[in-house]
Design a protein around this motif. Sequence first.
Motif, PDB file in Angstrom:
ATOM      1  N   MET A 238      58.365  47.876  45.982  1.00 58.74           N
ATOM      2  CA  MET A 238      57.403  47.495  47.007  1.00 58.74           C
ATOM      3  C   MET A 238      56.489  46.419  46.438  1.00 58.74           C
ATOM      4  O   MET A 238      56.501  46.152  45.230  1.00 58.74           O
ATOM      5  N   PHE A 239      55.692  45.823  47.318  1.00 57.10           N
ATOM      6  CA  PHE A 239      54.796  44.750  46.902  1.00 57.10           C
ATOM      7  C   PHE A 239      53.356  45.053  47.317  1.00 57.10           C
ATOM      8  O   PHE A 239      53.100  45.666  48.357  1.00 57.10           O
ATOM      9  N   VAL A 240      52.437  44.612  46.479  1.00 57.57           N
ATOM     10  CA  VAL A 240      51.022  44.590  46.820  1.00 57.57           C
ATOM     11  C   VAL A 240      50.615  43.127  46.849  1.00 57.57           C
ATOM     12  O   VAL A 240      50.663  42.436  45.820  1.00 57.57           O
ATOM     13  N   PRO A 272      58.593  47.517  51.521  1.00 63.96           N
ATOM     14  CA  PRO A 272      57.219  47.884  51.896  1.00 63.96           C
ATOM     15  C   PRO A 272      56.196  46.988  51.205  1.00 63.96           C
ATOM     16  O   PRO A 272      56.396  46.559  50.068  1.00 63.96           O
ATOM     17  N   GLU A 273      55.110  46.755  51.910  1.00 68.66           N
ATOM     18  CA  GLU A 273      54.064  45.885  51.384  1.00 68.66           C
ATOM     19  C   GLU A 273      52.713  46.326  51.921  1.00 68.66           C
ATOM     20  O   GLU A 273      52.602  46.725  53.079  1.00 68.66           O
ATOM     21  N   ILE A 274      51.697  46.261  51.084  1.00 67.16           N
ATOM     22  CA  ILE A 274      50.331  46.410  51.563  1.00 67.16           C
ATOM     23  C   ILE A 274      49.561  45.155  51.173  1.00 67.16           C
ATOM     24  O   ILE A 274      49.853  44.513  50.163  1.00 67.16           O
ATOM     25  N   VAL A 275      48.590  44.801  51.994  1.00 65.71           N
ATOM     26  CA  VAL A 275      47.800  43.588  51.772  1.00 65.71           C
ATOM     27  C   VAL A 275      46.391  43.994  51.349  1.00 65.71           C
ATOM     28  O   VAL A 275      45.746  44.832  52.006  1.00 65.71           O
ATOM     29  N   ILE A 276      45.916  43.382  50.275  1.00 62.44           N
ATOM     30  CA  ILE A 276      44.577  43.687  49.763  1.00 62.44           C
ATOM     31  C   ILE A 276      43.767  42.404  49.700  1.00 62.44           C
ATOM     32  O   ILE A 276      44.197  41.411  49.098  1.00 62.44           O
ATOM     33  N   THR A 299      48.375  38.869  62.207  1.00 61.97           N
ATOM     34  CA  THR A 299      49.578  39.332  61.506  1.00 61.97           C
ATOM     35  C   THR A 299      50.001  40.741  61.888  1.00 61.97           C
ATOM     36  O   THR A 299      51.116  41.153  61.560  1.00 61.97           O
ATOM     37  N   ASN A 300      49.094  41.481  62.542  1.00 58.04           N
ATOM     38  CA  ASN A 300      49.363  42.884  62.876  1.00 58.04           C
ATOM     39  C   ASN A 300      49.624  43.720  61.623  1.00 58.04           C
ATOM     40  O   ASN A 300      50.446  44.633  61.606  1.00 58.04           O
ATOM     41  N   ILE A 301      48.906  43.397  60.544  1.00 57.74           N
ATOM     42  CA  ILE A 301      49.039  44.100  59.256  1.00 57.74           C
ATOM     43  C   ILE A 301      47.673  44.635  58.859  1.00 57.74           C
ATOM     44  O   ILE A 301      46.672  43.913  58.909  1.00 57.74           O
ATOM     45  N   GLN A 302      47.641  45.902  58.447  1.00 60.97           N
ATOM     46  CA  GLN A 302      46.383  46.495  58.015  1.00 60.97           C
ATOM     47  C   GLN A 302      45.960  45.902  56.670  1.00 60.97           C
ATOM     48  O   GLN A 302      46.776  45.690  55.779  1.00 60.97           O
ATOM     49  N   VAL A 303      44.673  45.652  56.517  1.00 60.92           N
ATOM     50  CA  VAL A 303      44.124  45.058  55.299  1.00 60.92           C
ATOM     51  C   VAL A 303      43.260  46.081  54.575  1.00 60.92           C
ATOM     52  O   VAL A 303      42.482  46.818  55.195  1.00 60.92           O
TER      53      VAL A 303
END
Length: 339
Positions: A238-240, A272-276, A299-303
């Motif tokens: 996965m990526f952060v 999978p990826e999460i954005v910080i 982006t419809n991505i949770q930050v």
Amino acid sequence: MNFVDEVEIFLKAGDGGDGMSSFRREKFVEFGGPDGGNGGNGGDIIFKADHSINTLMFYRNHKNIHAVNGKNGAKARRTGESARPLYLKVPLGTQIINAENTVVADLLSKDDAFLACQGGHGGAGNACLKNSINKAPKESINGAPGEEGYFFLKLKVLADVGLLGLPNAGKSSFLASFSKAKPKIADYPFTTLTPNLGVVEIGDDGFVVADIPGLIKGAHQGLGLGIQFLKHLERCKMFVHIVDSSKHNLVAQYLEVRNELSVYNPDLLKRPEIVIFNKTDLVTNEEIQDKIHHFEEKTNIQVYQNSKIYKKNSILHIIKDILDSLKSDDTQEIYDPIS
């Protein structure tokens, strides 16, 4: 740069020892007969994964490696000594590619091994060639040559989590804040010139994080630090994605990195990826909330937020939960641009 992750080497296994042609010569023994011994086998060359090695640096200065030849046979039916195998230690995550650009081995675990070149068989002495028709052969057989060939070694960092982001986004600081890794940290682009690994401990469990040097537009074509580090992401589960929230156009920052992944290997976008948002302590709370709202809307991505004063436990547990959910599926296909 001390990190070496690709190198081509030439290997030559040991030749087999020659068989001996001799006859027994002893007082009072008439027609002693053939007594030449067989030659010993040449040494094999075997790659072996070793967790104590982190780079392929050794092979930069040792690109021609030869194993020992087997000893020749001797009189009195004495067999020549066989050479010991030559073990070449490589880091975990090393791929071995032959001259036909085929991946012949992928050494992922401690003590994984691969026989690259087999030593030649020892030749036969004339004592071994004796038969009912030819009871006193004078000839012997020379040892067979050992296998040889060119091999391309490629190291891909083994990590559960890969840190993504543009240069100077704060990935190294993020890694250093929750692990014992000591990456070089400074306020200029390309501080990180080699992948850094950190181990995150959560209770009795944990995971490995790789800080990959920052990507820029055109990385898949070799710009910046180039494609040489993109391949390390292929091992990550996965990526952060770290985004510098003190900058402008955060959506563009994010999409620039994602585009490089897409061009290099579209399958990476499926992981999978999460954005910080990093460095949130450098902007006002009102400004960061506006940036988060805009980013999530586009982006419809949770930050998630991160700064020097922000507690990271919640982020680490989120990462751990994602990794736990992936444990049941260890069959991800690893993309290789060479094969």
